[in-house]
Design an enzyme around this catalytic site. Structure first.
Site, PDB file in Angstrom:
ATOM      1  CB  ALA A 194     -20.479  24.187 -38.281  1.00 11.93           C
ATOM      2  CG  HIS A 195     -20.198  18.420 -40.123  1.00 10.08           C
ATOM      3  ND1 HIS A 195     -20.426  17.068 -40.206  1.00 10.08           N
ATOM      4  CD2 HIS A 195     -18.871  18.547 -39.921  1.00 10.08           C
ATOM      5  CE1 HIS A 195     -19.280  16.407 -40.074  1.00 10.08           C
ATOM      6  NE2 HIS A 195     -18.319  17.287 -39.900  1.00 10.08           N
ATOM      7  CB  THR A 231     -11.272  33.653 -49.164  1.00  8.30           C
ATOM      8  OG1 THR A 231     -10.334  34.261 -50.027  1.00  8.30           O
ATOM      9  CG2 THR A 231     -12.475  34.562 -48.964  1.00  8.30           C
ATOM     10  CB  CYS A 321     -15.975   1.927 -42.851  1.00  7.79           C
ATOM     11  SG  CYS A 321     -15.682   0.554 -43.915  1.00  7.79           S
TER      12      CYS A 321
HETATM   13  N1  PMP Z   1     -13.082  14.884 -33.905  1.00  8.63           N
HETATM   14  C1  PMP Z   1     -14.168  14.184 -33.528  1.00  8.63           C
HETATM   15  C2  PMP Z   1     -14.315  13.765 -32.101  1.00  8.63           C
HETATM   16  C3  PMP Z   1     -15.145  13.862 -34.475  1.00  8.63           C
HETATM   17  O1  PMP Z   1     -16.218  13.152 -34.103  1.00  8.63           O
HETATM   18  C4  PMP Z   1     -14.979  14.292 -35.814  1.00  8.63           C
HETATM   19  C5  PMP Z   1     -16.003  13.956 -36.867  1.00  8.63           C
HETATM   20  N2  PMP Z   1     -16.350  12.608 -36.923  1.00  8.63           N
HETATM   21  C6  PMP Z   1     -13.826  15.016 -36.155  1.00  8.63           C
HETATM   22  C7  PMP Z   1     -12.911  15.298 -35.150  1.00  8.63           C
HETATM   23  C8  PMP Z   1     -13.598  15.503 -37.544  1.00  8.63           C
HETATM   24  O2  PMP Z   1     -14.430  16.600 -37.791  1.00  8.63           O
HETATM   25  P1  PMP Z   1     -14.613  17.247 -39.246  1.00  8.63           P
HETATM   26  O3  PMP Z   1     -15.607  16.402 -39.964  1.00  8.63           O
HETATM   27  O4  PMP Z   1     -15.127  18.617 -38.963  1.00  8.63           O
HETATM   28  O5  PMP Z   1     -13.285  17.302 -39.904  1.00  8.63           O
END
Ligand code: PMP
Length: 376
Positions: A194-195, A231, A321
């Site tokens: 989502a973020h 949950t 990083c």
């Molecule tokens: N896959 C890709 C292509 C991403 O860009 C990211 C986040 N940088 C992730 C996986 C990991 O996602 P999350 O922060 O939701 O664990």
């Protein structure tokens, strides 16, 4: 502060924020509880699941809510390792570490890397030449690369996998919420978060195959039909669905064309105003929000980031990083860039709320920093 690091994370959008607050105020129950408060939360969860499934084009039952894309990718690879531990898997050399590291962990030397072309696109011909004879137990390709924004031929690779009956994992984390999710549900496994598009941090999903038992990564509860214990993050999931709907609506209303134009105009001026700069993957189809810019030799990229930060711009070096000691980007290496070339790459990634003038201001700031460094 002008924020241009949306590929790392996006601020929460108003629609998601509203859904999140309302859920906290009105959906207080645990979706697994037997009373009406629980049932209400459970119903809301089902609606959010249907919203996502409709966008992806899959059965709502195939969706498992997770804490993000890292967990989703780990879950898919863990399942495969538990059900077929000796199998060979193929993953693209430009995957996110959230695929590469669990793939290496579970499959060791049975994890092979699909090469990428200089354009940043995975080499489909390489796969087509070898797939008949080797028949891997899984192929993984991300939908859009997080460092370069280069779009990958996941529909074509999915078709190839279908022909040879090979499961396909698509990490769609950078695609969803920026481009239509439609059609992704055809993949056996899809991960998202989502973020990256205006939802809250800490919520994601894994779309699983429609048949067969899934080996859970997390144990200790029967939630998500026994596929993921714990949950559910009800407010986060409802905010996920609200952000997704907001972004899909904006896409359908034609919101991409003008944003692509702003980004393209920025790139064009960057190349003119900063001689010696170039844009990685410029000749190929990319996300509308991403600029992977190789800066002139004058200054190391960390100094660029710090100086831009002082001028009020949040930009990135493109690769995480975590340890503080950055290795050369594996994505740039797969595209044939030398460590010194990839050490000059900065990533600017806009969001839905970024304006044309944000790009113009960034350009001015880049000129300021550049003139300071060349005067040294
Ligand atoms: N896959 C890709 C292509 C991403 O860009 C990211 C986040 N940088 C992730 C996986 C990991 O996602 P999350 O922060 O939701 O664990």
């Amino acid at each position: 502060m002008i924020y241009l690091d949306h590929n790392a994370t996006s601020p929460i959008c108003p629609q998601a924020r509203k859904a999140w607050l309302e859920a906290h105020d009105h959906l207080i129950g645990n979706p697994s509880s037997p009373h009406r408060a629980g049932a209400r939360a459970d119903r809301a969860l089902s609606e959010a699941r249907s919203t996502l499934a409709t966008r992806l084009g899959c059965d709502p039952f195939d969706i498992v809510w997770t804490s993000g894309a890292t967990e989703a990718n780990n879950m898919a690879l863990h399942h495969l390792a538990a059900s077929a531990p000796e199998t060979e898997i193929w993953i693209s050399a430009i995957e996110h570490p959230a695929v590469i590291e669990p793939a290496r962990h579970y499959f060791g030397k049975n994890c092979r890397f699909l090469p990428a072309l200089a354009s940043g696109v995975v080499d489909l011909a390489w796969v087509a030449d070898r797939i008949k004879d080797r028949r891997p137990g899984l192929i993984a390709l991300l939908a859009a690369n997080n460092e370069t924004g280069v779009l990958q031929p996941w529909p074509e690779l999915l078709d190839l996998c279908r022909t040879y009956n090979i499961p396909f994992l698509c990490d769609a984390t950078q695609w969803i919420g920026k481009l239509p999710a439609s059609g992704l549900g055809r993949c056996d496994w899809v991960s998202g978060s989502a973020h990256k598009f205006g939802g809250p941090k800490g919520v994601g999903f894994l779309k699983c195959p429609g048949t067969g038992k899934i080996e859970p990564l997390l144990l200790g509860g029967g939630q998500e039909e026994g596929r993921r214990a714990g949950t559910e993050n009800v407010a986060g999931i409802l905010a996920f669905a609200a952000a997704l709907e907001a972004r899909e609506t904006a896409i359908a209303e034609g919101g991409l064309a003008v944003r692509t134009q702003w980004r393209d105009a920025f790139e064009e001026q960057l190349l003119t105003l900063l001689p010696g700069s170039s844009v990685v993957g410029r000749e190929t189809s990319r996300l509308w929000n991403t600029v992977s810019a190789r800066m002139p030799e004058a200054d190391c990229r960390h100094r660029w980031v710090v100086k831009l930060d002082k001028l009020g711009f949040a930009v990135s070096t493109g690769s995480a990083c975590a340890s503080g000691r950055e290795e050369p980007s594996h994505v740039m290496a797969a595209m044939g860039l030398t460590p010194s070339e990839s050490g000059r790459v900065l990533r600017f990634s806009s969001g839905w709320e970024t304006t044309e003038s944000d790009w113009t201001h960034l350009l001015k700031a880049l000129q300021t920093v550049h003139s300071q460094s060349t005067r040294l």
